[in-house]
Design a protein around this motif. Sequence first.
Motif, PDB file in Angstrom:
ATOM      1  N   SER A 129       0.928  -1.100   0.038  1.00 51.61           N
ATOM      2  CA  SER A 129      -0.167  -0.189  -0.020  1.00 51.61           C
ATOM      3  C   SER A 129       0.972   1.379   0.050  1.00 51.61           C
ATOM      4  CB  SER A 129      -1.043   0.168   1.288  1.00 51.61           C
ATOM      5  OG  SER A 129      -0.302   0.114   2.558  1.00 51.61           O
TER       6      SER A 129
ATOM      7  N   SER B  69       1.867   1.965  -3.442  1.00 46.15           N
ATOM      8  CA  SER B  69       0.826   2.499  -4.408  1.00 46.15           C
ATOM      9  C   SER B  69       0.539   3.972  -3.875  1.00 46.15           C
ATOM     10  CB  SER B  69      -0.676   1.708  -3.871  1.00 46.15           C
ATOM     11  OG  SER B  69      -1.342   2.432  -4.407  1.00 46.15           O
ATOM     12  N   TYR B  70       0.671   4.323  -2.643  1.00 50.56           N
ATOM     13  CA  TYR B  70       0.519   5.696  -2.142  1.00 50.56           C
ATOM     14  C   TYR B  70       1.269   6.415  -2.968  1.00 50.56           C
ATOM     15  CZ  TYR B  70      -3.145   4.397   0.948  1.00 50.56           C
ATOM     16  OH  TYR B  70      -4.273   3.711   1.703  1.00 50.56           O
TER      17      TYR B  70
ATOM     18  N   ALA C 231       0.317   4.829   6.772  1.00 53.69           N
ATOM     19  CA  ALA C 231       0.831   3.501   6.226  1.00 53.69           C
ATOM     20  C   ALA C 231       2.391   3.309   6.663  1.00 53.69           C
ATOM     21  CB  ALA C 231       1.102   3.278   4.693  1.00 53.69           C
TER      22      ALA C 231
END
Length: 780
Positions: free
Chosen positions: A157, A160-161, A235
């Motif tokens: 994640s 992805s961010y 995250a």
Amino acid sequence: MNERILRVLEFKKIIDQLVGNAATSIGKEMAAALKPSTELAEVVTLQSETDEAVQIIRLNKVIPLGGISDIRGSVKRSVIGGVLSTEECLDVANTIYGGRQVKGFLENLEEDLPILKELAEGITSLRELEQQIKSCIDDHGYMMDSASQKLRGIRSSIRSYESRVREKLDSYTRSNSKMLSDSIVTIRNDRYVIPVKQEYRAVIGGIVHDQSSSGQTLFMEPKAIVDLNNQLQEATVKEKQEIDRILAELSGDIAAEEMVLLENIKILATIDFIAARAKLAQQMKAAKPAMNDQGIIKMKQARHPLIPSDVVVANDVEIGETYTSIVITGPNTGGKTVTIKMVGLCTLMAQSGLQVPALDGCELAVFKEVFADIGDEQSIEQNLSTFSSHMTNIVSIIKEVNHDSLVLFDELGSGTDPGEGAALAMAILDEVIARDARVIATTHYPELKAYSYNRENVINASVEFDVESLQPTYRLLIGVPGRSNAFEISKRLGLEERIIDRAKGLIGVDSKSVENMIASLEESQLGAERDYEAATQVLQESEQLRDAIAREWQQFEQQREALYKKAEEKAEKAIQNAREEAEMIVDEIRKMKANVSIKEHEWIEAKKMLEDAKPNLSKKKEPNPVTQSKEKKTLQPGDNVKLLSMNQKGEILKQVSDSEYLVQVGILKVKVKRQNLQLLGKQKEAIEKPVATIKGSNYHVSTELDLRGERYEDALFKVEKYIDDAILAGYPRVSIIHGKGTGALRKGVQDYVKRHPSIASSRPGESGEGGSGVTVIEFR
């Protein structure tokens, strides 16, 4: 062992070299803490450890100690609940791996290394813990995604961010490039930002995180990516939390193996410490000393450990058996101090388990204390003179010295009136020697030159001085006191002869006598050393010559063996050819025997003699002295000879040429070279024996065969041959004397003659012929 002695003898410099040879920090720590032991058993064990490691070096092998770290602090912190970092966990894994490598290396060595192999057996291979750590942390200390499924998802994640943030910021840089100082995306306060010009701050909008030093550029986080940056930060925090959780779990696993890990580290440190001692021994070209507790020191070609090998002078030192004290006299700067420091330092090294720079076979003692009064230790703070400083030290030594002590005095009694100083030096030596200590003292007082001649267990020594070069040679001469050489040195430096003669006249008669005696001793010792070196060289040359002769003789034996083998093969081939040719001739004659009046047994005998003609060759033949002595004699017809190549007996028929004779061998006539004939004797006239003629040659055999005393098998063999010989001789009747006895031999003879095709009849002997002890046979 007191610290002052270690300082005076410069033992710390040896320790520094030892520390430099250790491969790990824990090994260096043990090396730095090394102190001489005063227990013989412990010293012997230490020396054995070092020698085992030296054996490994001699095999051109190295104990693999790479990757081992001092993890004791990390292990203890994990035990009290601390969370270790990735680097600390990795150090634990690498140390476990290093321990397993060391264990495998030592166990696989074929050499007999009982101490090191026993240490290796104590290492526990925590392979499971190592693999658990390595599955989470890579070789660079980075927590891998595979450490947990949750960490994998979090990092996915995060990537992805980051990708979405960069895409938005890249669109800003493309569409608003004129508002930006540079078209780049950077990071400030862990958030992605872009460099915006001051005047466009309001146009871009968002949060300012930093600015340039000039204030013209603002690092801004546009409003559009604030939420994405927030999600990225969340995250990242989750990632850190998961990594901390994994590290806490690994730390707990490490804490559970506390005792095993600490024991492994202790063993590895010991092995590294032993290996460092062996490396130092190799660098110094040192040897393992035999240790004793009788105060015996024997060193051949010993060198000072701290002086470079290309400049140090090796010396032989011996004390403790025939004498317990050495007094080294002679001028200053001759090497006396170096000698006693060398003995003291080598003693400390040996008692620490270190090998000493000397030849193999050296021997050193374990002393409870080593005392030394060396150098000018004048104390300005205490306002003490040189003499006072020395005496203060000597007083403390005398209080503690005993039979388990080694005492080193440098320039004993110096710093005061020469007469009083010499007397005081002798009194101090008497006191220390009386306590059975081992003493080596140096002095330049001439009064002490005669000291050993008036004392038991004391010997004089000196350091050699070359008058020609005006330089000391630093060679220690045991048994020879030193002399000043003042007159010789002054003369070499140009002082007038008349002044030197006047000086000689002013010294006493006793001093002259002592100097002359010393000169004579020096000359005698040097002569003995030269003779010894010459004898040693002759011995070495003799041994080399002996080895060379042995090698040459071995080669000669091998060559001779090869020649014999070759000759045998050649003779065997020649005999085989002759046999085949003779068989062909016999077969041809057999075909014609219907027209020739020759009996069957004659052919059998001829074939048998042909078989017997095979030579009995030996691998190694020695020259026959009888043959050599008779070789030059001329042979005459009728002489009995032996054919050496065929190992058969024969009779000379005639001389064919100067070097060749015609010889009768059985029914064969052969031409033989003189050197192949050995004279056995002159043939005697056969008066009593009947003679039968076969093809013009004489064949001799008795009409009786006496078998009494023969074994059964041997007797029947002789009967068989005798009957053939009698048939060849043409006798109509013969007698076989077998005696009565048990009757077994008689029965065997009678059974044999009944089956023989050439015997017409047989009967027991009559009363005048021997009765039943004789069998008379008649031929067809």
